[in-house]
Design a protein around this motif. Structure first.
Motif, PDB file in Angstrom:
ATOM      1  N   ALA A 166       0.831  -1.201   0.000  1.00  0.00           N
ATOM      2  CA  ALA A 166       0.000   0.000   0.000  1.00  0.00           C
ATOM      3  C   ALA A 166       0.864   1.249   0.000  1.00  0.00           C
ATOM      4  O   ALA A 166       0.536   2.244  -0.650  1.00  0.00           O
ATOM      5  N   VAL A 167       1.987   1.217   0.731  1.00  0.00           N
ATOM      6  CA  VAL A 167       2.866   2.381   0.760  1.00  0.00           C
ATOM      7  C   VAL A 167       3.427   2.632  -0.636  1.00  0.00           C
ATOM      8  O   VAL A 167       3.502   3.768  -1.093  1.00  0.00           O
ATOM      9  N   VAL A 168       3.793   1.545  -1.317  1.00  0.00           N
ATOM     10  CA  VAL A 168       4.308   1.707  -2.676  1.00  0.00           C
ATOM     11  C   VAL A 168       3.226   2.273  -3.593  1.00  0.00           C
ATOM     12  O   VAL A 168       3.450   3.182  -4.379  1.00  0.00           O
ATOM     13  N   LEU A 169       2.025   1.732  -3.452  1.00  0.00           N
ATOM     14  CA  LEU A 169       0.964   2.111  -4.375  1.00  0.00           C
ATOM     15  C   LEU A 169       0.370   3.474  -4.060  1.00  0.00           C
ATOM     16  O   LEU A 169       0.072   4.250  -4.955  1.00  0.00           O
ATOM     17  N   LEU A 170       0.179   3.764  -2.779  1.00  0.00           N
ATOM     18  CA  LEU A 170      -0.559   4.968  -2.416  1.00  0.00           C
ATOM     19  C   LEU A 170       0.322   6.056  -1.817  1.00  0.00           C
ATOM     20  O   LEU A 170      -0.165   7.103  -1.428  1.00  0.00           O
ATOM     21  N   GLY A 171       1.603   5.784  -1.697  1.00  0.00           N
ATOM     22  CA  GLY A 171       2.458   6.783  -1.074  1.00  0.00           C
ATOM     23  C   GLY A 171       2.371   6.684   0.425  1.00  0.00           C
ATOM     24  O   GLY A 171       1.710   5.819   0.984  1.00  0.00           O
ATOM     25  N   LEU A 172       3.065   7.638   1.071  1.00  0.00           N
ATOM     26  CA  LEU A 172       3.183   7.526   2.517  1.00  0.00           C
ATOM     27  C   LEU A 172       1.943   7.927   3.218  1.00  0.00           C
ATOM     28  O   LEU A 172       1.029   8.478   2.643  1.00  0.00           O
ATOM     29  N   GLY A 173       1.990   7.735   4.492  1.00  0.00           N
ATOM     30  CA  GLY A 173       0.970   8.320   5.337  1.00  0.00           C
ATOM     31  C   GLY A 173      -0.206   7.408   5.577  1.00  0.00           C
ATOM     32  O   GLY A 173      -0.233   6.275   5.102  1.00  0.00           O
ATOM     33  N   PRO A 174      -1.168   7.929   6.302  1.00  0.00           N
ATOM     34  CA  PRO A 174      -2.288   7.119   6.770  1.00  0.00           C
ATOM     35  C   PRO A 174      -3.076   6.456   5.647  1.00  0.00           C
ATOM     36  O   PRO A 174      -3.621   5.375   5.851  1.00  0.00           O
ATOM     37  N   ALA A 175      -3.114   7.088   4.461  1.00  0.00           N
ATOM     38  CA  ALA A 175      -3.917   6.487   3.396  1.00  0.00           C
ATOM     39  C   ALA A 175      -3.463   5.062   3.130  1.00  0.00           C
ATOM     40  O   ALA A 175      -4.283   4.148   2.987  1.00  0.00           O
ATOM     41  N   ILE A 180       1.312  -1.297  13.972  1.00  0.00           N
ATOM     42  CA  ILE A 180       2.474  -1.892  13.329  1.00  0.00           C
ATOM     43  C   ILE A 180       2.608  -1.520  11.853  1.00  0.00           C
ATOM     44  O   ILE A 180       3.727  -1.467  11.353  1.00  0.00           O
ATOM     45  N   VAL A 181       1.498  -1.230  11.176  1.00  0.00           N
ATOM     46  CA  VAL A 181       1.689  -0.835   9.777  1.00  0.00           C
ATOM     47  C   VAL A 181       2.445   0.487   9.700  1.00  0.00           C
ATOM     48  O   VAL A 181       3.092   0.785   8.702  1.00  0.00           O
ATOM     49  N   GLY A 182       2.390   1.262  10.782  1.00  0.00           N
ATOM     50  CA  GLY A 182       3.164   2.494  10.841  1.00  0.00           C
ATOM     51  C   GLY A 182       4.650   2.241  10.692  1.00  0.00           C
ATOM     52  O   GLY A 182       5.401   3.089  10.217  1.00  0.00           O
ATOM     53  N   ALA A 183       5.074   1.060  11.079  1.00  0.00           N
ATOM     54  CA  ALA A 183       6.502   0.757  11.076  1.00  0.00           C
ATOM     55  C   ALA A 183       7.092   0.771   9.670  1.00  0.00           C
ATOM     56  O   ALA A 183       8.289   0.919   9.510  1.00  0.00           O
ATOM     57  N   VAL A 184       6.282   0.583   8.641  1.00  0.00           N
ATOM     58  CA  VAL A 184       6.832   0.642   7.285  1.00  0.00           C
ATOM     59  C   VAL A 184       6.461   1.939   6.597  1.00  0.00           C
ATOM     60  O   VAL A 184       6.603   2.061   5.394  1.00  0.00           O
ATOM     61  N   GLY A 185       5.985   2.903   7.348  1.00  0.00           N
ATOM     62  CA  GLY A 185       5.783   4.218   6.753  1.00  0.00           C
ATOM     63  C   GLY A 185       4.342   4.581   6.517  1.00  0.00           C
ATOM     64  O   GLY A 185       4.043   5.524   5.796  1.00  0.00           O
ATOM     65  N   ALA A 186       3.427   3.842   7.147  1.00  0.00           N
ATOM     66  CA  ALA A 186       2.020   4.141   6.918  1.00  0.00           C
ATOM     67  C   ALA A 186       1.500   5.184   7.908  1.00  0.00           C
ATOM     68  O   ALA A 186       0.317   5.396   8.007  1.00  0.00           O
ATOM     69  N   GLY A 187       2.378   5.828   8.615  1.00  0.00           N
ATOM     70  CA  GLY A 187       1.950   6.905   9.492  1.00  0.00           C
ATOM     71  C   GLY A 187       1.529   6.436  10.864  1.00  0.00           C
ATOM     72  O   GLY A 187       1.490   5.240  11.158  1.00  0.00           O
ATOM     73  N   GLY A 188       1.252   7.400  11.727  1.00  0.00           N
ATOM     74  CA  GLY A 188       0.802   7.073  13.073  1.00  0.00           C
ATOM     75  C   GLY A 188       1.944   6.810  14.029  1.00  0.00           C
ATOM     76  O   GLY A 188       3.111   7.080  13.749  1.00  0.00           O
ATOM     77  N   ILE A 189       1.587   6.242  15.165  1.00  0.00           N
ATOM     78  CA  ILE A 189       2.544   6.118  16.251  1.00  0.00           C
ATOM     79  C   ILE A 189       3.636   5.090  15.939  1.00  0.00           C
ATOM     80  O   ILE A 189       4.763   5.186  16.419  1.00  0.00           O
TER      81      ILE A 189
END
Lengths: 284, 235, 533
Positions: free
Chosen positions: C70-79, C152-161
């Motif tokens: 998702a990070v690759v496809l949608l870019g960084l952050g919560p999305a 934990i998804v934040g750990a690969v750059g998906a945002g959040g804590i």
């Protein structure tokens, strides 16, 4: 009853479509500037860089939002999908972004044209030259880092050491982690960015008495500020000028954040050698 | 020798006591059948004797010691002297037969000894288990998994475990409840004979009275928590 | 180094909000997409079988793997985080809700035939109200899981804590990292507490939906940057590995398997030791209370977070992964083992204790052997889960296939990355199938044996894989598992409501015999369903 289901599905789809259509196009009011995560992508480190943000906003005359992606890949993809307008990229990352999305190089620190990677080891390790690393445990930084992986790898191969075969290699993910791994003895040696290493020593995060530099690579071109291809030329120029206008004693606060002394224009041509090396090492 | 004097057991919150003023005297080597319908307090009485259930009033003396005063070590020592054979031949399925049998020795073994035995049984210990099993007639099952035994065999293992305990008395709670009549009589015969041979007092609760007369010295009936003597010992 | 100032905690508000928002938004999307799919499956709509298979397959992709995609496809952050959670939990919500609906007092297929009403109508007026308590209970459980996943998804750059934590650790700011971990454990505890409230007062759940809608609104620009996503996706096709990468594959798989197996073994050892000292029938209550808190903490910290901490302290590599899995699994298994010890049949324990055995001897001769089978089942489930977890901790530097996946992402070798995703997926599927078979074998082996009393313990251990592999069993205090909706429980209000719904459905249809409800006793199994005439 199938009809009812179809109707329900249609209703849901229609609803979703309506919501999507009602959404306004992405507001382009503020410029989004990404920095590579060389010292942690956290809210706090963004706050620490607030003076830079304020300076850029003032110079460009538009609100600027600083974003610190967690890793190199994220930064490039963000340039690709338009969630960043500008980004601070490492040499190899720049090459990737240029290749994939045609990003424009703008400015860089003077030191970035003559950048070095440092090979460090424990004070008493007995490692004195690159060939001593044969059979040792070695730490690179992020696999996509120029000074943390690409150039040290190249230097090792130049000295006749194949990192894949002659050493046990680990990727720590970033420069500070490499320094820490060497300091703690988790690895025998490691390679990292000279400016980060200096900052770590100055900040006291790494103990000067435990770690020493035993090899410095020949100079290469590294970091650069780049713009997404579709950013208007006026904005590109404004950002470049903002950096070029930074002068030493007056703007020291911002220059410290950027770990530099002054900025010069960047050009894709300087990266020819780096590109060749990256291709040769199959990292591009 | 086991003496019960006006023993009352009342469970917390219960309206009527489960055992209501039971008195009984069982001498060494003597066997007593405790009969009565289910729910009449037989299990409670037996458990009170080895203090798995606390008594509300009255006295229980085992070899002259009042059980209600015992704590920790002394209590363990008491339980070691009183072997229990329970209603549903409560063996541990996961263990081998010899491990279930030698569980009878846990009272005299230290914890470490016990755990060591689980992993590495010594030859002498296995011999002891085999001897006990031989006395109940199934020596060949020494190393069999307990779960593979038939109902009658399980009850024999429970008796073997009681023998290993070298008890002064055996408290058997409905040992034949789930066996067919022929097998039931075999087990009762085995129990009473072994008790007599080894000079062990036996208190055995039974659902039915049919062949009790033939095997037991005393027969008492428990109903609604009260004891009634049906057959008294000769002496 | 930053001091732990109020300013610092203030700066955590945004990431914490993001994490909560991602969980809410992800769950919202999962419900919106998953429930209709579940209804379709439960009412055997055309293509139901394909949907069910798709949901099962989708669930086998670990959440962090999805997050990387998702990070690759949608870019960084919560999305990206929202998208990953939405996909993962759509699969979960769809599959489990379908099972729940099939277990309704009147199975949907029969009800359809009997009432002749449409699928949507049936779902709206019949099934969903009838199954609401179960759905709600399951929904909260899923949300608690989503909350952990959101961290934990934040750990690969998906945002959040999660992202904050990685950043703090990368910056070597351990004081800050420790503070974030405290915040994180507190957050998980708060969500679990909130979960109890929602089960009692279902209306409070709307707060979560509102947060979800809000988050979706805030992140809408990124969610709709889809053209880029398609371009990037095209770069992943076809998935392929170069020769040297193929050569390294066996070693990577071996490493991941080793992390999973050794990590589970370590967890089992820890769990065994801690389980013994927190079983109420073995040690005094004060000790139990103390040890339980320790286990709760070990369990509240997800494997990935343990991994992040351990990568710093023991260095990059499989050892960190093994310890991470071991510590988290130790927390989970410790609790499950303790329950198993507490639930052993009492009579055999009493009869061993009655020989005058010491406490320790009783444990060795009775409690442990009696609980053994249950321990085995729990451990097998854990191993199954840990295969995913091993692939996932690899991404944060613990080695194995996960690390290869992460490195190929970092170098933009998307074809290789896609190949690694497929391989991870295949491994998880294979292990799930293996686990299923092992359990089936165990059960049928048991079937032929004469056993009298341990039915109780066995029923407890026979929880199905579906409700276990959703989350890693660490969510909440295992309320959902202890009281699984499949196996009959029901608060009085719930059953009252259900019988009410049953009545209304009956009056709505004349074709159903008046004693219809009697013909469907509260059967809580999905398996072979007798048809209505």
């Amino acid at each position: 009853m199938e009809r009812t289901l179809t109707r329900g599905t249609a209703l849901v789809l229609f609803g979703a479509g309506a919501v999507a259509a009602a959404l306004p196009a992405r507001a382009a009011a503020s410029l989004r500037v990404g920095m590579i995560p060389d010292a942690g992508a956290t809210q706090v480190s963004i706050d620490e860089k607030a003076p830079l943000r304020d300076y850029l906003s003032a110079k460009i005359g538009r609100p600027v939002e600083l974003v610190i992606p967690t890793n190199y890949n994220a930064t490039v993809e963000a340039l690709g999908n338009g969630s960043l307008d500008f980004a601070y990229l490492g040499g190899l990352t720049y090459l990737k972004a240029r290749q994939a999305y045609g990003v424009m190089p703008l400015v860089q620190r003077i030191s970035d044209r003559q950048f070095h990677s440092l090979f460090i080891t424990q004070t008493g390790s007995g490692i004195e030259k690159l060939t001593d690393l044969r059979g040792k445990r070695f730490a690179f930084g992020d696999v996509a880092s120029t000074s943390g992986h690409l150039m040290p790898d190249y230097a090792l191969r130049g000295a006749g050491i194949d990192p894949d075969k002659d050493m046990t290699v680990r990727y720590t993910g970033n420069h500070p982690a490499t320094a820490k791994a060497v300091e703690s003895g988790t690895v025998d040696a490691g390679a990292l960015d000279e400016s980060v290493f200096k900052a770590l020593l100055d900040g006291g995060q790494i103990d000067k008495t435990k770690v020493r530099v035993f090899f410095t690579t020949p100079p290469f071109v590294d970091y650069v500020w780049a713009a997404r291809k579709d950013v208007p030329a006026a904005d590109q120029t404004a950002l470049a000028n903002a950096f070029l206008a930074l002068k030493s004693p007056a703007d020291d606060k911002i220059l410290t954040i950027l770990r530099g002394t002054s900025f010069v224009r960047a050009d894709d041509a300087e990266y020819a050698t780096l590109r060749k090396i990256a291709l040769q090492l199959k990292l591009l | 020798m086991i003496v019960l004097d006006e023993v009352v057991v009342r469970y917390p919150g219960a309206q009527r006591p489960a055992v209501d003023g039971a008195s009984l005297l069982v001498k060494t080597g003597e066997s007593v059948a405790l009969v009565g319908p289910s729910g009449s307090g037989k299990t409670t009485l037996l458990r009170a004797i080895n203090r798995l259930v606390p008594i509300t009033s009255g006295t229980i003396l085992v070899d002259g010691v009042a059980v209600e005063s015992l704590q920790d070590k002394a209590l363990r020592a008491l339980r070691t002297r009183l072997a229990m054979i329970a209603q549903h031949h409560d063996l541990v399925d996961r263990l081998r037969v010899h491990q279930n049998v030698m569980a009878g020795a846990l009272g005299r073994w230290s914890s470490l000894h016990a755990l060591r035995y689980l992993a590495f049984p010594l030859r002498g210990e296995l011999d002891e288990a085999r001897n006990a099993l031989a006395r109940v007639g199934i020596a060949e099952k020494l190393r069999a998994p307990t779960s593979a035994l038939s109902g009658g065999e399980r009850q024999r293992v429970a008796i073997a475990r009681a023998l290993v305990q070298q008890p002064h008395a055996i408290l058997a709670d409905e040992p034949i409840a789930s066996l067919d009549p022929e097998l039931a009589e075999q087990i009762v015969a085995l129990l009473t004979t072994l008790a007599k041979e080894s000079g062990i007092a036996l208190i055995c609760s039974l659902h039915q009275v049919q062949f009790a007369d033939r095997y037991f010295d005393q027969i008492v009936r428990l109903e609604g928590g009260r004891l009634e003597r049906l057959k008294s010992s000769v002496a | 180094m930053t001091q732990l100032s109020p300013h610092f905690f203030g700066s955590l508000l945004v990431p914490v909000g993001q994490t909560i928002g991602m969980a809410c938004a992800g769950m919202l999307l999962a419900l919106v997409i998953g429930i209709p799919l579940a209804i379709a499956v439960a009412t055997r709509a055309p293509g139901a079988r394909a949907i069910a298979a798709g949901l099962s397959a989708l669930r086998a992709i670990p959440d962090l793997t999805l997050a990387i995609l998702a990070v690759v496809l949608l870019g960084l952050g919560p999305a990206a985080g929202i998208a990953a959670l939405a996909v993962f939990y759509t699969a979960m919500v769809g599959k489990v809700s379908a099972e729940l609906l099939l277990a309704a007092p009147v199975p949907p297929v029969d009800a359809l035939r009997a009432t002749g009403s449409g699928r949507v109508g049936l779902a709206t007026f019949g099934l969903i109200p009838a199954m609401l308590p179960d759905l709600l209970s399951f929904g909260m459980y899923a949300f608690e899981c989503a909350m952990r996943a959101s961290i934990i998804v934040g750990a690969v750059g998906a945002g959040g804590i999660g992202t904050e934590l990685v950043g703090a650790i990368n910056a070597l700011d351990y004081a800050r990292a420790a503070a974030i971990i405290v915040v994180l454990v507190a957050l998980i505890a708060a969500v679990d507490t909130f979960g109890i409230a929602v089960r009692r007062y279902p209306r409070t759940g709307f707060v979560l939906l509102a947060i979800g809608v809000l988050t979706l609104w805030i992140d809408r620009p990124q969610l709709f940057a889809l053209s880029h996503a398609f371009v990037t996706f095209a770069k992943m096709l076809p998935p392929q590995l170069s020769l040297p990468e193929l050569g390294a594959l066996p070693r990577l798989l071996w490493e991941t398997a080793a992390i999973a197996v050794v990590g589970t073994a370590l967890g089992a050892l820890l769990g065994f030791a801690f389980g013994l000292v927190c079983a109420r029938n073995i040690v005094p209550f004060a000790v139990v209370a103390l040890v339980r808190r320790v286990l709760d903490t070990a369990r509240a910290i997800p494997e990935v977070v343990w991994g992040l901490i351990l990568v710093v302290s023991v260095g990059i590599g499989p050892l960190a992964g093994i310890l991470a899995l071991g510590l988290h699994s130790g927390g989970v298994l410790g609790k499950l083992y303790a329950e198993a010890f507490e639930n052993v049949d009492r009579p055999p324990v009493l009869s061993i204790a009655a020989t005058g055995a010491s406490k320790l001897s009783t444990v060795g001769f009775a409690i442990v052997p009696l609980a053994w089978r249950t321990l085995g089942v729990h451990t097998l489930f854990r191993l199954e889960w840990n295969v995913r977890a091993a692939a996932v901790v690899g991404m944060i530097g613990a080695g194995g296939i996960g690390q290869a996946l992460f490195l190929s992402q970092q170098l933009f070798f998307y074809k290789a990355m896609a190949a690694y995703v497929l391989i991870t997926w295949a491994i998880v599927l294979a292990f799930d199938a293996f686990g299923e078979r092992a359990r089936a074998a165990r059960l049928s082996a048991e079937g032929g044996r004469p056993r009298r009393r341990s039915g109780r313990t066995r029923a407890r251990s026979r929880t199905r894989s579906s409700d276990r592999s959703l989350c890693d069993g660490s969510a909440g205090t295992g309320r959902f598992r202890e009281r699984p909706p499949f196996e009959g429980r029901a608060a009085p209000s719930a059953s009252a409501r259900r019988s009410g719904a049953r009545k209304s459905r009956r009056s709505a249809s004349r074709s159903m015999p008046p004693n219809a409800s009697a013909r469907y006793p509260s059967r809580r199994r999905t398996s072979p369903v007798p048809r209505a005439p």
